[in-house]
Design an enzyme around this catalytic site. Structure first.
Site, PDB file in Angstrom:
ATOM      1  N   ASP A  12       0.818  -1.206   0.000  1.00 38.69           N
ATOM      2  CA  ASP A  12       0.000   0.000   0.000  1.00 38.69           C
ATOM      3  C   ASP A  12       0.857   1.262   0.000  1.00 38.69           C
ATOM      4  O   ASP A  12       2.002   1.261   0.445  1.00 38.69           O
ATOM      5  CB  ASP A  12      -0.914   0.020   1.227  1.00 38.69           C
ATOM      6  CG  ASP A  12      -1.882  -1.150   1.258  1.00 38.69           C
ATOM      7  OD1 ASP A  12      -2.253  -1.628   0.173  1.00 38.69           O
ATOM      8  OD2 ASP A  12      -2.252  -1.585   2.364  1.00 38.69           O
ATOM      9  N   LYS A  13       0.260   2.337  -0.466  1.00 37.84           N
ATOM     10  CA  LYS A  13       0.946   3.629  -0.544  1.00 37.84           C
ATOM     11  C   LYS A  13       1.627   4.008   0.777  1.00 37.84           C
ATOM     12  O   LYS A  13       2.781   4.428   0.796  1.00 37.84           O
ATOM     13  CB  LYS A  13      -0.075   4.700  -0.949  1.00 37.84           C
ATOM     14  CG  LYS A  13       0.416   6.135  -0.863  1.00 37.84           C
ATOM     15  CD  LYS A  13      -0.660   7.091  -1.360  1.00 37.84           C
ATOM     16  CE  LYS A  13      -0.286   8.527  -1.077  1.00 37.84           C
ATOM     17  NZ  LYS A  13      -0.937   9.070   0.117  1.00 37.84           N
TER      18      LYS A  13
END
Length: 301
Positions: free
Chosen positions: A138-139
């Site tokens: 994830d970011k």
């Protein structure tokens, strides 16, 4: 054109619509959302609105997501933290806040943009926007990723993920004091039927297994290591919430009152796999990023 629906929840009441939408999908930038609203692609209760609209509980939002343009990835010079590289494989330590691959709203500044500037030879199995990407994080999760530099390496690395032979250990800080030292969460994960931008434990979800052990306990938190047996979207975040210990800082799955660290305290610290050409097992370890170490120190105090 893809159409997505979102129903405003209690924790989103009185927030601006552009802020809400950019928070439910980390691959949508706020400026992209504002452009969609301006173009009439976002309605609330079947009415067009402006970006400064304040949301009410139960508002039904429909988002028409325009088809992505057929774009070439723009190489961008970046100071990548590369742990290993040869003609087949590259291992990189992704910083918190960086998106892995381009998508509508995030066409530049991604890890793939940096990889394209660093090396021209990336596998093409995942297409133009995701060259070389075997798995993603994830970011706002930091840590190690393996990248394939040709299709042979890509196929062999993906097979290892399917066979569950890749070592992937994550470090996290969660709310609550976990009483037992070890645990396993074996619960299927799928889309949340009430919120399509979230994942949750559902009967008809995909098989998902997370093993964890407690490294340290504090007054209100636990510092844990998680090892993935499967790799579902948001798996650790969903599983830890499911057993009552959500990740600190998690805007999607954590409590409303949490530590403000701009995203979940989660770091992919250990990555191990068999080299696709030499058949040698390789393992890499990335230390905790500075924000994570400082958070641990502050909690210990």
């Amino acid at each position: 054109m893809e159409i997505m629906e979102h129903i405003i929840q209690e924790n989103e009441k009185d927030e601006r619509i552009d802020k809400v939408l950019s928070a439910i999908n980390e691959e949508w930038s706020r400026s992209q959302v504002q452009q969609w609203i301006k173009e009439g692609n976002v309605t609330i209760n079947e009415k067009q609105i402006k970006s400064n609209y304040k949301c009410n509980i139960g508002d039904r939002i429909l988002i028409k997501i325009p088809e992505p343009e057929n774009l070439d990835v723009i190489p961008e010079q970046m100071d990548l933290d590369i742990y290993y590289e040869d003609s087949d494989v590259l291992v990189v330590n992704k910083p918190k806040g960086m998106v892995v691959h381009p998508a509508p709203g995030h066409l530049t500044g991604t890890l793939v943009n940096g990889l394209m500037a660093h090396c021209k030879d990336l596998s093409g199995i995942n297409g133009i926007l995701r060259p070389g990407i075997v798995h993603r994080i994830d970011k706002d999760t930091s840590g190690l990723l393996m990248v394939a530099k040709n299709d042979m390496a890509h196929e062999k690395l993906v097979n290892q993920l399917v066979e569950k032979s890749v070592t992937r250990k994550y470090f996290a800080i969660v709310h609550g004091i976990i009483p037992h030292d070890f645990g396993t969460v074996d619960a299927p994960i799928g889309r949340d039927p009430e919120d399509r931008q979230r994942m949750t434990v559902v009967d008809n979800g995909k098989h998902a297994v997370t093993h964890f052990r407690v490294l340290e306990r504090f007054h209100q938190y636990s510092y844990i290591e998680c090892e993935l047996e499967t790799g579902r979207t948001h798996q650790i975040r969903v599983h830890m919430k499911y057993i009552g210990y959500p990740l600190v800082g998690d805007p999607k799955y954590g409590p409303k009152k949490t530590l403000n660290i701009n995203g979940q305290a989660l770091h992919a610290g250990v990555l191990g796999f068999v080299h696709p050409r030499t058949d040698e097992y390789m393992e890499f370890e990335a230390p905790l990023p500075e924000y994570f170490s400082k958070l641990l120190h502050d909690i210990q105090k």
